[in-house]
Design a protein around this motif. Structure first.
Motif, PDB file in Angstrom:
ATOM      1  N   THR A   1      -1.101  50.142  54.544  1.00  0.00           N
ATOM      2  CA  THR A   1       0.697  51.231  53.882  1.00  0.00           C
ATOM      3  C   THR A   1       0.829  49.979  52.553  1.00  0.00           C
ATOM      4  N   LEU A   2       1.235  50.504  51.873  1.00  0.00           N
ATOM      5  CA  LEU A   2       1.726  49.908  50.502  1.00  0.00           C
ATOM      6  C   LEU A   2       2.090  48.022  51.691  1.00  0.00           C
ATOM      7  N   ASP A   3       3.720  48.394  52.596  1.00  0.00           N
ATOM      8  CA  ASP A   3       3.811  46.773  52.844  1.00  0.00           C
ATOM      9  C   ASP A   3       2.908  46.579  53.802  1.00  0.00           C
ATOM     10  N   GLU A   4       1.733  46.942  54.080  1.00  0.00           N
ATOM     11  CA  GLU A   4       0.957  45.905  54.831  1.00  0.00           C
ATOM     12  C   GLU A   4      -0.212  45.351  54.451  1.00  0.00           C
ATOM     13  N   LEU A   5      -0.561  46.067  53.039  1.00  0.00           N
ATOM     14  CA  LEU A   5      -1.323  45.250  52.440  1.00  0.00           C
ATOM     15  C   LEU A   5      -0.319  44.280  51.443  1.00  0.00           C
ATOM     16  N   LYS A   6       0.486  44.212  50.600  1.00  0.00           N
ATOM     17  CA  LYS A   6       1.485  43.305  50.426  1.00  0.00           C
ATOM     18  C   LYS A   6       1.261  42.202  51.783  1.00  0.00           C
ATOM     19  N   LYS A   7       1.441  42.383  53.018  1.00  0.00           N
ATOM     20  CA  LYS A   7       1.767  41.315  53.482  1.00  0.00           C
ATOM     21  C   LYS A   7       0.627  40.391  53.981  1.00  0.00           C
ATOM     22  N   LYS A   8      -0.818  41.357  53.491  1.00  0.00           N
ATOM     23  CA  LYS A   8      -1.930  40.826  53.402  1.00  0.00           C
ATOM     24  C   LYS A   8      -1.953  39.984  52.955  1.00  0.00           C
ATOM     25  N   VAL A   9      -1.338  40.758  51.094  1.00  0.00           N
ATOM     26  CA  VAL A   9      -1.843  39.670  49.860  1.00  0.00           C
ATOM     27  C   VAL A   9      -1.015  38.392  50.128  1.00  0.00           C
ATOM     28  N   ALA A  10       0.218  38.145  50.623  1.00  0.00           N
ATOM     29  CA  ALA A  10       0.842  37.340  50.844  1.00  0.00           C
ATOM     30  C   ALA A  10       0.469  36.048  51.880  1.00  0.00           C
ATOM     31  N   SER A  11      -0.189  36.736  52.808  1.00  0.00           N
ATOM     32  CA  SER A  11      -1.278  35.445  53.798  1.00  0.00           C
ATOM     33  C   SER A  11      -2.417  35.122  53.148  1.00  0.00           C
ATOM     34  N   GLY A  12      -2.629  36.136  52.080  1.00  0.00           N
ATOM     35  CA  GLY A  12      -4.196  35.626  52.307  1.00  0.00           C
ATOM     36  C   GLY A  12      -5.898  36.195  52.360  1.00  0.00           C
ATOM     37  N   GLU A  13      -4.953  37.528  53.418  1.00  0.00           N
ATOM     38  CA  GLU A  13      -6.115  37.824  53.709  1.00  0.00           C
ATOM     39  C   GLU A  13      -6.712  38.527  53.277  1.00  0.00           C
ATOM     40  N   ILE A  14      -6.025  39.698  51.918  1.00  0.00           N
ATOM     41  CA  ILE A  14      -6.351  39.375  50.822  1.00  0.00           C
ATOM     42  C   ILE A  14      -6.450  39.525  49.737  1.00  0.00           C
ATOM     43  N   GLU A  15      -7.594  39.281  49.059  1.00  0.00           N
ATOM     44  CA  GLU A  15      -7.412  38.474  47.921  1.00  0.00           C
ATOM     45  C   GLU A  15      -7.761  39.657  46.277  1.00  0.00           C
ATOM     46  N   THR A  16      -8.520  40.568  46.362  1.00  0.00           N
ATOM     47  CA  THR A  16      -9.630  41.040  45.987  1.00  0.00           C
ATOM     48  C   THR A  16      -8.763  42.918  46.393  1.00  0.00           C
ATOM     49  N   VAL A  17      -8.838  44.017  45.525  1.00  0.00           N
ATOM     50  CA  VAL A  17      -8.684  45.536  45.371  1.00  0.00           C
ATOM     51  C   VAL A  17      -9.227  46.198  44.850  1.00  0.00           C
ATOM     52  N   ILE A  18     -10.067  47.442  45.328  1.00  0.00           N
ATOM     53  CA  ILE A  18     -11.189  48.079  44.161  1.00  0.00           C
ATOM     54  C   ILE A  18     -10.574  49.113  44.088  1.00  0.00           C
ATOM     55  N   THR A  19     -10.420  49.308  42.311  1.00  0.00           N
ATOM     56  CA  THR A  19      -9.886  50.987  42.345  1.00  0.00           C
ATOM     57  C   THR A  19     -11.405  51.898  42.041  1.00  0.00           C
ATOM     58  N   ALA A  20     -11.181  52.715  42.671  1.00  0.00           N
ATOM     59  CA  ALA A  20     -12.687  53.273  42.254  1.00  0.00           C
ATOM     60  C   ALA A  20     -12.339  54.457  42.484  1.00  0.00           C
ATOM     61  N   PHE A  21     -13.781  55.696  41.702  1.00  0.00           N
ATOM     62  CA  PHE A  21     -13.762  56.857  41.987  1.00  0.00           C
ATOM     63  C   PHE A  21     -15.138  57.395  41.612  1.00  0.00           C
ATOM     64  N   THR A  22     -15.338  58.612  41.794  1.00  0.00           N
ATOM     65  CA  THR A  22     -17.245  59.061  41.280  1.00  0.00           C
ATOM     66  C   THR A  22     -17.351  59.872  40.016  1.00  0.00           C
ATOM     67  N   ASP A  23     -18.788  58.583  39.976  1.00  0.00           N
ATOM     68  CA  ASP A  23     -18.678  60.296  38.904  1.00  0.00           C
ATOM     69  C   ASP A  23     -19.848  61.116  39.497  1.00  0.00           C
ATOM     70  N   HIS A  24     -20.687  61.768  38.562  1.00  0.00           N
ATOM     71  CA  HIS A  24     -21.713  63.354  39.280  1.00  0.00           C
ATOM     72  C   HIS A  24     -22.235  62.939  40.173  1.00  0.00           C
ATOM     73  N   TYR A  25     -22.563  61.843  39.723  1.00  0.00           N
ATOM     74  CA  TYR A  25     -23.958  61.926  40.277  1.00  0.00           C
ATOM     75  C   TYR A  25     -23.152  60.990  42.197  1.00  0.00           C
ATOM     76  N   GLY A  26     -21.550  61.187  41.975  1.00  0.00           N
ATOM     77  CA  GLY A  26     -21.766  60.192  43.351  1.00  0.00           C
ATOM     78  C   GLY A  26     -21.383  58.810  43.665  1.00  0.00           C
ATOM     79  N   ARG A  27     -21.448  58.145  42.620  1.00  0.00           N
ATOM     80  CA  ARG A  27     -21.764  56.973  42.687  1.00  0.00           C
ATOM     81  C   ARG A  27     -20.111  56.137  42.880  1.00  0.00           C
ATOM     82  N   MET A  28     -19.721  55.318  43.077  1.00  0.00           N
ATOM     83  CA  MET A  28     -18.957  55.012  42.982  1.00  0.00           C
ATOM     84  C   MET A  28     -18.405  53.772  41.505  1.00  0.00           C
ATOM     85  N   MET A  29     -17.379  54.446  40.418  1.00  0.00           N
ATOM     86  CA  MET A  29     -16.957  53.241  39.645  1.00  0.00           C
ATOM     87  C   MET A  29     -15.663  53.401  39.784  1.00  0.00           C
ATOM     88  N   GLY A  30     -15.296  51.839  39.142  1.00  0.00           N
ATOM     89  CA  GLY A  30     -13.980  51.568  38.953  1.00  0.00           C
ATOM     90  C   GLY A  30     -13.949  49.765  38.477  1.00  0.00           C
TER      91      GLY A  30
END
Length: 458
Positions: free
Chosen positions: A8-37
């Protein structure tokens, strides 16, 4: 109950505050199905991207496999200056990317900067559109995609440098269901199961498959859009995990002419008010089911040629359709018969239709969109399925074959009134250009097969 690894967004906020999460990937797929972002600093993602989304160049829905911008698209081109489209995170897809350090991942919908509506050409938009139509009729859909892949001892870089011609399979005999041979690759497969489970993709099982070095790892079924999201996370996880271990996997539909193809069997059932809509007392040969089941099955089969490009999207896809190879070659349905393009499995609430036509190279959003659109059309037209086939469908020469080449499939797609009704004329025009570009690139390429055959002896 929340799936393990989903945030959840609240869980992400807690993990960011504690240093457990430093990076967030934002992604979608192109026509081939490859993850882009993009990768975002987690704090910046919370401050800016959650509310405002992000942007990416709209050429990403017009490129070829080599990332070259292809002319001829109305959607994006040099004349329009290749502007941006808007990526809006679907926060229901927010999850830990367990195979990466201190990283979360969110799947985005693609919106137009001009209209502020979903870009209809984006693969996830096509599936969302079919689900919207389904829900308008009071239905929900559940789906599963069974992915197969080949595992090799070579790392990706050395495989590339040798032209993928000196690949060493992770196994030296056919290992279908073999526990011992599976144990030899358990370092990779166990890690894949663990990371998927902790990344919001619940796992059922894994096993050796029929091909040399071929494997299958199955995940739990889900609502159709969620299943497509799980599918792309699955592929990204396995490829990046293999890369980190110095080995490689391929999701090509047919890696080698002497090896079995890799499929992505698709299972679908429709639901209403928490009950499987396919359950009923109508008799379809050996299967008892509802009239809706019959209509959906008949439509799904009838419109396979029209949407074949969404099941088999590459030149290589069509090398898989060989008689006696476990891949379907003719359009018929049967009960628990692996020679059939459509196999009926399960009973009661687990009753479902399995389509065995898509390969492991399919884009799951497009595949599921095509499947639902075909079934819905069958329900609208109240189609009745042909008689249940019993026996070896490979030997049934009277049955219609699946299209034999991408060129044939594109022609059928281009001419189809059904696909224009289902997805819109502009979307069809866009994808026709995409697949015709793939065909044209193949037709002008000189292959190793040609050099081996003609260099000295012609």
């Amino acid at each position: 109950m929340q799936v393990k690894g989903m945030l959840t967004l609240d869980e992400l906020k807690k993990k960011v505050a504690s240093g457990e999460i430093e990076t967030v990937i934002t992604a979608f797929t192109d026509h081939y199905g490859r993850m882009m972002g993009k990768r975002y600093d987690a704090e910046f993602f919370l401050e800016s991207v959650v509310k405002g989304g992000t942007h990416a160049c709209n050429y990403l829905l017009t490129t070829d496999m080599e990332m070259e911008p292809v002319p001829g698209y109305d959607f994006a081109n040099w004349e329009l200056g290749y502007g941006d489209f808007h990526l809006v995170p679907d926060m229901k897809t927010l999850r830990v990317a367990s195979w990466l350090e201190e990283t979360a991942l969110v799947v985005c919908d693609v919106y137009s900067d001009k209209t502020h509506e979903l870009v209809p050409e984006a693969p996830r938009s096509l599936l969302s559109g079919q689900i919207k139509q389904l829900k308008a009729q009071g239905f929900d859909s559940a789906a599963a995609t069974e992915l197969e892949y080949y595992l090799f001892e070579n790392d990706y870089r050395s495989a590339h440098e040798t032209g993928y011609s000196q690949m060493t399979p992770a196994g030296w005999y056919l290992e279908d269901y073999h526990i011992m041979q599976g144990t030899r690759t358990e370092q990779f497969t166990a890690a894949a199961r663990k990371h998927l489970k902790h990344s919001g993709v619940p796992v059922e099982n894994s096993k050796g498959e029929w091909g040399l070095g071929q494997h299958e790892l199955n995940v739990q079924y889900a609502e159709s859009l969620e299943m497509a999201d799980r599918h792309i996370v699955y592929k990204q996880c396995l490829k990046e995990l293999a890369d980190a271990m110095g080995i490689s996997v391929t999701f090509m539909a047919k890696f080698h002419e002497d090896r079995a193809g890799s499929s992505s069997h698709v299972h679908i059932s429709l639901w209403k008010d928490g009950k499987n809509l396919f359950v009923g007392d109508e008799e379809f040969g050996p299967v008892k089911a509802s009239k809706e089941f019959g209509h959906f099955l008949a439509g799904w089969i009838k419109y396979v040629p029209d949407v074949m490009v969404f099941y088999a999207p590459t030149i290589n896809s069509y090398k898989r359709f060989v008689d006696g190879s476990w891949a379907p070659t003719r359009m018929a349905w049967s009960k628990d018969n692996r020679t059939a393009g459509f196999r009926i499995v399960g009973e009661g609430s687990s009753l479902r239709i399995e389509c065995r036509i898509p390969g492991a190279d399919c884009n799951p959003y497009l595949t599921l969109a095509a499947s639902l659109a075909s079934g819905l059309k069958g329900m609208k037209e109240k189609l009745a399925p042909e008689k249940c086939f019993e026996g070896d469908i490979y030997a049934a020469a009277h049955l219609p074959r699946v299209p034999r080449t991408l060129k044939e499939a594109v022609s059928l797609f281009k001419q189809s009134t059904f696909v224009k009704e289902a997805f819109g004329e502009e979307v069809v025009k866009h994808y026709v250009h995409f697949y015709e570009t793939e065909v044209a690139d193949h037709e002008k390429a000189v292959s190793d097969w040609e050099r081996k055959r003609y260099f000295e002896r012609i």
